[in-house]
Design an enzyme around this catalytic site. Structure first.
Site, PDB file in Angstrom:
ATOM      1  N   ARG A 175     -10.042 -11.770   2.528  1.00  0.00           N
ATOM      2  CA  ARG A 175     -10.886 -12.878   2.060  1.00  0.00           C
ATOM      3  C   ARG A 175     -10.175 -14.221   2.206  1.00  0.00           C
ATOM      4  O   ARG A 175     -10.816 -15.251   2.390  1.00  0.00           O
ATOM      5  CB  ARG A 175     -11.314 -12.618   0.619  1.00  0.00           C
ATOM      6  CG  ARG A 175     -10.202 -12.612  -0.404  1.00  0.00           C
ATOM      7  CD  ARG A 175     -10.590 -11.917  -1.691  1.00  0.00           C
ATOM      8  NE  ARG A 175     -10.711 -10.470  -1.509  1.00  0.00           N
ATOM      9  CZ  ARG A 175     -11.107  -9.627  -2.460  1.00  0.00           C
ATOM     10  NH1 ARG A 175     -11.427 -10.094  -3.661  1.00  0.00           N
ATOM     11  NH2 ARG A 175     -11.193  -8.336  -2.223  1.00  0.00           N
ATOM     12  N   LYS A 209       0.828  -1.198   0.000  1.00  0.00           N
ATOM     13  CA  LYS A 209       0.000   0.000   0.000  1.00  0.00           C
ATOM     14  C   LYS A 209       0.869   1.257   0.000  1.00  0.00           C
ATOM     15  O   LYS A 209       1.972   1.258   0.543  1.00  0.00           O
ATOM     16  CB  LYS A 209      -0.886   0.038   1.254  1.00  0.00           C
ATOM     17  CG  LYS A 209      -1.911  -1.058   1.376  1.00  0.00           C
ATOM     18  CD  LYS A 209      -2.653  -0.922   2.697  1.00  0.00           C
ATOM     19  CE  LYS A 209      -3.652  -2.041   2.924  1.00  0.00           C
ATOM     20  NZ  LYS A 209      -4.826  -1.906   2.046  1.00  0.00           N
TER      21      LYS A 209
END
EC number: 3.4.11.23
Length: 427
Positions: free
Chosen positions: A281, A207
């Site tokens: 996920r 990020k």
């Protein structure tokens, strides 16, 4: 100790000298909040933010017009991560005072836990804090198991192990069983599954700083479902509920997972990793497999899962996904009763097939051809829920945390969602 500033409520408009539609006024007796019947709880919360901004750190909520919901609205706006604040609460009947005290204990725990620096809150610490909170309200009606490190790999929790292996702090799975029946064979009514990424660098799909600086809060889903179970217990939950928290850091190291890796799950699904920043996920999948194995009536997972949900809803609503229209309606009804903001976003069968891989059954991220990122993430999770068309709710927690203060909230965690999930569990 400074003398408390009295805060009273009035349904009369403020003196015109305070300006048109003024929501508060100040006199020798203290501060009066002027309710107009349109959004009284929101007005109180916004006024509390302004009062805090004036540097007033000791208040007395005075008069007969305060109830538990109004007191709570004030506290939601008044509480902030820095400094101390003291509130002298009004006289409430026993039931309302107990409700307020439970909110203060549990939802403040959620906010404080999410706000905690990643350095002091790793996977093991998060799991232990959850155990301590639930045990405090449930006593001997709770049992739990903590699985960590290489034991996760040995027991087939490959998503959680893969994501967490890049950190010196071992990944952890907390499996907690709240069983008020005393019967070890009692059916499980509901399973709660929470994403507990205690810091998310994005891994090798790293990020930018502007997107990483709030990633201590990426365990917000785990904190929310933990708080929801605790709060439901204080409201008399008498059914068996299991809690699964999937806790890990997502960091870069020589042992971290990489793009192109393939994860094989216990249900036989193979997933190609094409974005290490779509790690939530991958860990939730393990928790959902365990939840499905319990054959519950209800599965709820909660996760700060996608930026796409925030793009759609900002930080004002939690995003709700489900194939079960009736169940989604029940959740939204619970949200309305608790005055918490949820919004349902699309989830259809075709979203389940929008994660193509050339090397595995699934890709862990959608391609440019399928840009509905929040819906495809929910579609991914559905592959790990045995009966995904019934009894399953996915909450993408876009309202969990605010990077900057707004007129109703300080910067940091909000605690939103706890009461709604608890309401649904006890309905």
């Amino acid at each position: 100790m400074t003398e408390a500033m009295k805060i009273t409520l009035s349904t009369q408009p403020a003196d015109a000298r305070w300006g048109e539609k003024a929501t508060y006024s100040i006199n020798n007796d203290g501060i009066t909040l002027h309710l107009n019947g349109a959004d009284d709880l929101g007005l109180i919360q916004r006024a509390a933010r302004k009062i805090d901004g004036l540097g007033i750190k000791h208040v007395q909520l005075s008069g007969e017009d305060w109830d538990a919901d109004r007191c709570w609205a004030f506290w939601q706006g008044y509480k902030a991560p820095k400094g101390t604040r003291k509130v002298e609460w009004p006289d409430l009947d026993d039931a309302q005072r107990q409700e307020l005290d439970n909110r203060l204990m549990i939802i403040d725990w959620v906010r404080d836990t999410i706000n905690a620096p990643a350095e002091e809150l790793g996977p093991s610490q998060l799991a232990q804090r959850a155990v301590d909170l639930i045990s405090n309200v449930a006593g001997d009606r709770v049992t739990y198991r903590i699985t960590k490190g290489e034991d996760l790999r040995d027991q087939g929790y490959m998503g959680l192990h893969t994501v967490g292996r890049g950190s010196e702090r071992s990944p952890v799975l907390l499996a907690l069983d709240y069983n008020p029946t005393g019967d070890k064979e009692a059916p499980v009514y509901a399973c709660l599954v929470g994403k507990g990424i205690t810091f998310d660098s994005g891994g090798y799909s790293i990020k930018q700083t502007a997107f990483m600086d709030s990633m201590k809060s990426d365990m917000g889903g785990a904190a929310t479902v933990t708080g929801a179970l605790a709060f439901a217990i204080t409201r008399g939950l008498n059914k068996r509920v299991k809690l699964f928290l999937c806790c890990a850091d997502n960091l870069i190291s020589g042992n971290a997972f990489k793009l192109g890796d393939i994860i094989t799950y216990r249900n036989g699904k193979k997933v190609e990793v094409m974005n290490t920043d779509a790690e939530g996920r991958l860990v939730l999948a393990d928790g959902l497999i365990d939840a499905s194995a319990q054959k519950p009536e209800l599965i709820i997972d909660a996760a700060t899962l996608t930026g796409a949900a925030k793009t759609a809803l900002g930080n004002d609503y939690h995003a709700l996904f489900s194939f079960d229209d009736a169940l989604a309606g029940r959740l939204l009804a619970s949200a309305a009763q608790e005055n918490e903001p949820f919004w349902r976003l699309p989830l259809a069968e075709f979203h389940r097939s929008q994660l193509p891989s050339n090397f595995a059954e699934l890709n862990n991220t959608g391609s440019a051809a399928y840009p509905a990122g929040a819906s495809t993430a929910a579609g991914f999770l559905s592959h790990f829920v045995e009966n995904y068309q019934q009894g399953w709710l996915h909450i993408d927690c876009s309202a969990t945390y605010r990077k900057a203060p707004v007129e109703q909230w300080s910067a940091g965690a909000t605690g939103l969602g706890v009461r709604t999930i608890a309401n649904l569990l006890t309905a």
